[in-house]
Design an enzyme around this catalytic site. Structure first.
Site, PDB file in Angstrom:
ATOM      1  N   ARG A  42      -7.278  -3.077   9.980  1.00 28.50           N
ATOM      2  CA  ARG A  42      -6.363  -4.002  10.678  1.00 28.50           C
ATOM      3  C   ARG A  42      -7.002  -4.573  11.953  1.00 28.50           C
ATOM      4  O   ARG A  42      -6.707  -5.698  12.338  1.00 28.50           O
ATOM      5  CB  ARG A  42      -5.030  -3.319  10.974  1.00 28.50           C
ATOM      6  CG  ARG A  42      -4.364  -2.817   9.702  1.00 28.50           C
ATOM      7  CD  ARG A  42      -2.884  -2.822   9.689  1.00 28.50           C
ATOM      8  NE  ARG A  42      -2.423  -2.032   8.551  1.00 28.50           N
ATOM      9  CZ  ARG A  42      -2.222  -2.511   7.321  1.00 28.50           C
ATOM     10  NH1 ARG A  42      -2.403  -3.785   7.054  1.00 28.50           N
ATOM     11  NH2 ARG A  42      -1.835  -1.718   6.332  1.00 28.50           N
ATOM     12  N   LYS A  68       0.830  -1.211   0.000  1.00 22.74           N
ATOM     13  CA  LYS A  68       0.000   0.000   0.000  1.00 22.74           C
ATOM     14  C   LYS A  68       0.865   1.261   0.000  1.00 22.74           C
ATOM     15  O   LYS A  68       0.596   2.205  -0.743  1.00 22.74           O
ATOM     16  CB  LYS A  68      -0.933  -0.050   1.223  1.00 22.74           C
ATOM     17  CG  LYS A  68      -1.809   1.184   1.396  1.00 22.74           C
ATOM     18  CD  LYS A  68      -3.045   0.884   2.206  1.00 22.74           C
ATOM     19  CE  LYS A  68      -2.782   0.645   3.680  1.00 22.74           C
ATOM     20  NZ  LYS A  68      -2.395   1.855   4.443  1.00 22.74           N
ATOM     21  N   SER A  69       1.903   1.275   0.837  1.00 24.18           N
ATOM     22  CA  SER A  69       2.759   2.469   0.914  1.00 24.18           C
ATOM     23  C   SER A  69       3.408   2.764  -0.434  1.00 24.18           C
ATOM     24  O   SER A  69       3.450   3.914  -0.893  1.00 24.18           O
ATOM     25  CB  SER A  69       3.868   2.251   1.949  1.00 24.18           C
ATOM     26  OG  SER A  69       3.317   2.173   3.238  1.00 24.18           O
ATOM     27  N   ASP A 108       2.200  -1.052  11.930  1.00 29.66           N
ATOM     28  CA  ASP A 108       0.839  -1.477  11.569  1.00 29.66           C
ATOM     29  C   ASP A 108       0.549  -2.924  11.980  1.00 29.66           C
ATOM     30  O   ASP A 108      -0.572  -3.412  11.811  1.00 29.66           O
ATOM     31  CB  ASP A 108       0.621  -1.331  10.061  1.00 29.66           C
ATOM     32  CG  ASP A 108       0.649   0.128   9.625  1.00 29.66           C
ATOM     33  OD1 ASP A 108       0.444   1.006  10.486  1.00 29.66           O
ATOM     34  OD2 ASP A 108       0.878   0.380   8.436  1.00 29.66           O
ATOM     35  N   GLN A 166       4.873   9.259   7.087  1.00 28.00           N
ATOM     36  CA  GLN A 166       3.942  10.134   6.361  1.00 28.00           C
ATOM     37  C   GLN A 166       4.380  11.588   6.466  1.00 28.00           C
ATOM     38  O   GLN A 166       4.349  12.334   5.481  1.00 28.00           O
ATOM     39  CB  GLN A 166       2.519   9.949   6.898  1.00 28.00           C
ATOM     40  CG  GLN A 166       1.961   8.566   6.584  1.00 28.00           C
ATOM     41  CD  GLN A 166       0.599   8.298   7.195  1.00 28.00           C
ATOM     42  OE1 GLN A 166      -0.014   9.186   7.789  1.00 28.00           O
ATOM     43  NE2 GLN A 166       0.121   7.075   7.052  1.00 28.00           N
ATOM     44  N   ARG A 202       2.794   5.994  -3.326  1.00 32.41           N
ATOM     45  CA  ARG A 202       3.945   6.797  -3.783  1.00 32.41           C
ATOM     46  C   ARG A 202       4.145   6.693  -5.290  1.00 32.41           C
ATOM     47  O   ARG A 202       4.539   7.657  -5.947  1.00 32.41           O
ATOM     48  CB  ARG A 202       5.199   6.358  -3.024  1.00 32.41           C
ATOM     49  CG  ARG A 202       5.187   6.832  -1.558  1.00 32.41           C
ATOM     50  CD  ARG A 202       6.089   5.979  -0.700  1.00 32.41           C
ATOM     51  NE  ARG A 202       6.269   6.482   0.658  1.00 32.41           N
ATOM     52  CZ  ARG A 202       5.397   6.282   1.670  1.00 32.41           C
ATOM     53  NH1 ARG A 202       4.288   5.615   1.475  1.00 32.41           N
ATOM     54  NH2 ARG A 202       5.650   6.768   2.873  1.00 32.41           N
ATOM     55  N   ARG A 210      -5.656   2.000  18.261  1.00 32.12           N
ATOM     56  CA  ARG A 210      -5.504   0.541  18.080  1.00 32.12           C
ATOM     57  C   ARG A 210      -5.222  -0.197  19.386  1.00 32.12           C
ATOM     58  O   ARG A 210      -5.551  -1.379  19.509  1.00 32.12           O
ATOM     59  CB  ARG A 210      -4.411   0.253  17.036  1.00 32.12           C
ATOM     60  CG  ARG A 210      -4.901   0.575  15.638  1.00 32.12           C
ATOM     61  CD  ARG A 210      -3.894   0.311  14.552  1.00 32.12           C
ATOM     62  NE  ARG A 210      -4.570   0.418  13.258  1.00 32.12           N
ATOM     63  CZ  ARG A 210      -3.965   0.515  12.085  1.00 32.12           C
ATOM     64  NH1 ARG A 210      -2.637   0.526  12.018  1.00 32.12           N
ATOM     65  NH2 ARG A 210      -4.659   0.593  10.976  1.00 32.12           N
TER      66      ARG A 210
END
Ligand SMILES: O=C(O)C1=C[C@@H](OP(=O)(O)O)[C@@H](O)[C@H](O)C1
Ligand SMILES: C=C(OP(=O)(O)O)C(=O)O
Length: 452
Positions: A403, A28-29, A327, A176, A33, A358
């Site tokens: 998650r 995903k990261s 994560d 981020q 990008r 979380r």
């Protein structure tokens, strides 16, 4: 409310051995990008293996709104015709980043040094998350931000017409924030310098170099010092996105706790800034091996093989490892529940400002499933019950957090009683094929019909 629609209640139950090959989707990261830097390059960037989850699709939509042409072939190859650094047009609509902290923060950075005004919004989860951590450094470039109180979305950013370069020490461990500053630095003259005390994922630095930007990282006593020379012409790239270690974590951990399992998860990115969970699991005694280690597209990659590991023991996870597995703490807490003894996780304050708090979300759900969890602002501790001893039998709240939903569904596969989640819809933000992939391994995860 779910990420992008109606809630989807789900349930999981004790399953037979999980076996087979789990081909998890793209990282995903790296996907975010690839789209953003592709949109800032001159010419056509071609991306294979892009994650087609809601978070990334929202970023693709945003790049179109800024003037880039973004298309998808039938075979899943994506093409981005970029507009060049400083070439973003002012969107004529609000940019909706859905559930994605990465999307909104990186795009804010990318537009903040262009003379355009952009309003950002997101779902109920994203609208609670702090944005000042990004808008504070963007103000140093000359950008202005007006949002809701506490620096929350919706928020309007007025980009700097005459940006100046910035030297910024990131106060929280956040890739981020680092990435937002670097992306803003692209359209500032001179050198932008970002200093991070703790190393966070470095995909932006790697990809900037791939696109031809001048970017150097120096390890110093003060941490990593990253220097970017502004106003480059970014050259379009062919990008093969590796599979996501954060998604791989779910079938891997499921295999470790479901009796008799043996699962292969091929082609997983093992960039050291991302692989902390796998180190931790091995320290706990997990039967987890790396096969066929290699390099692909500048990132270390291996096939992960996970087998049922009934003898795992709790450990202290060192705080300096937190950024490399940030994560993965929710699913680690599930494994910790099935291990013998206590697992202590410290230096994890950042978990409280993700899609949900979380620590709180996991602690409440695990306690309802019969597991003892203690927590403080920056730590939590799970007391494992040993393999096969977690009672389960609760409905856990996912708080619009993919998650959290996936972690409790994995717990149900190894618990004595089924585990339910109130809403599995957010899973589509990062792992749209979670259900068929887990089902193919033999996991009993189902959607629960809602009575009207
Ligand atoms: O840069 C990124 O792609 C990400 C950075 C991390 O967030 P923070 O920068 O807030 O730690 C991580 O939790 C997120 O899933 C993805
Ligand atoms: C924290 C996460 O994502 P984001 O910050 O992009 O919403 C995540 O995917 O676990």
């Amino acid at each position: 409310m779910s990420a992008h629609g109606t809630p989807i209640p789900m349930m999981s139950a004790a399953s037979g051995p999980l076996s087979g090959v789990a081909e998890v989707p793209g990282d995903k990261s790296i996907s975010h990008r690839a789209l953003i830097l592709g949109a800032m390059a001159v010419g056509e960037t071609r991306i294979t293996g892009l994650l087609e989850g809601e978070d990334v699709l929202d970023t693709a939509k945003a790049m179109r709104a800024f003037g880039a042409e973004v298309t998808r072939d039938e075979d899943g190859t994506w093409h981005v015709h970029g507009v060049g650094v400083g070439g973003f047009a002012e969107p004529d609509q609000v940019i909706d980043c859905g559930n994605s902290g990465t999307g909104v923060r990186l795009i804010m950075g990318a537009m903040a040094t262009s003379p355009i005004t952009v309003t950002f919004c997101g779902d109920a989860s994203l609208s609670t998350r702090p944005m000042a951590r990004v808008t504070d450094p963007l103000a140093l470039f000359g950008a202005r931000a007006v949002g809701r109180s506490g620096g929350r979305l919706p928020m309007t950013i007025v980009g700097a017409a005459d940006p100046v370069p910035v030297r910024y020490s990131v106060p929280v461990p956040s890739a981020q924030v680092k990435s937002a500053v670097l992306l803003a630095g692209l359209n500032a003259p001179g050198q932008t310098v970002v200093i991070e005390k703790e190393a966070t994922r470095d995909h932006t630095e790697r990809m900037l170099a791939g696109f031809g930007a001048e970017v150097h990282t120096e390890e110093t006593d003060a941490g990593r010092v990253i220097t970017l020379t502004g106003q480059p012409e970014l050259k379009p790239q062919g990008i093969a996105v590796p599979r996501d270690p954060s998604s791989a974590a779910f079938p891997v951990c499921a295999a470790l706790i479901v009796p008799g399992s043996d699962v292969l998860v091929p082609g997983i990115g093992l960039n050291p800034t991302r692989a902390g969970l796998f180190t931790t699991l091995r320290e706990m005694g997990a039967d987890l091996t790396y096969e066929n280690e290699r390099e692909e597209g500048g990132e270390p990659v291996a096939d992960l093989r996970a087998r049922y590991s009934p003898e795992m023991t709790g450990i202290r996870v060192p705080p300096e490892r937190a950024a490399s597995m940030i994560d993965e703490y929710p699913i680690l807490a599930v494994v910790a529940s099935c291990a013998e003894g206590k697992t202590l996780m410290t230096g994890v304050r950042e978990l409280r400002v993700k899609e949900s708090d979380r620590i709180e979300a996991m602690a409440v759900g695990l306690r309802a499933c019969g597991v003892t969890v203690e927590d403080g602002e920056d730590w939590w501790e799970v007391t494992g019950l040993g393999a096969g001893n977690v009672p389960g039998g609760a409905t856990c709240v996912s708080h619009l957090d993919h998650r959290i939903a996936m972690s409790f569904l994995v717990l149900g596969l190894a618990a004595q009683q089924p585990v339910s989640v109130d809403d599995g819809a957010p899973i589509a933000t990062s792992f749209p094929v979670f259900e068929p992939l887990m089902a193919a391994l033999g996991a009993r995860i189902v959607r629960v019909a809602v009575e009207n």
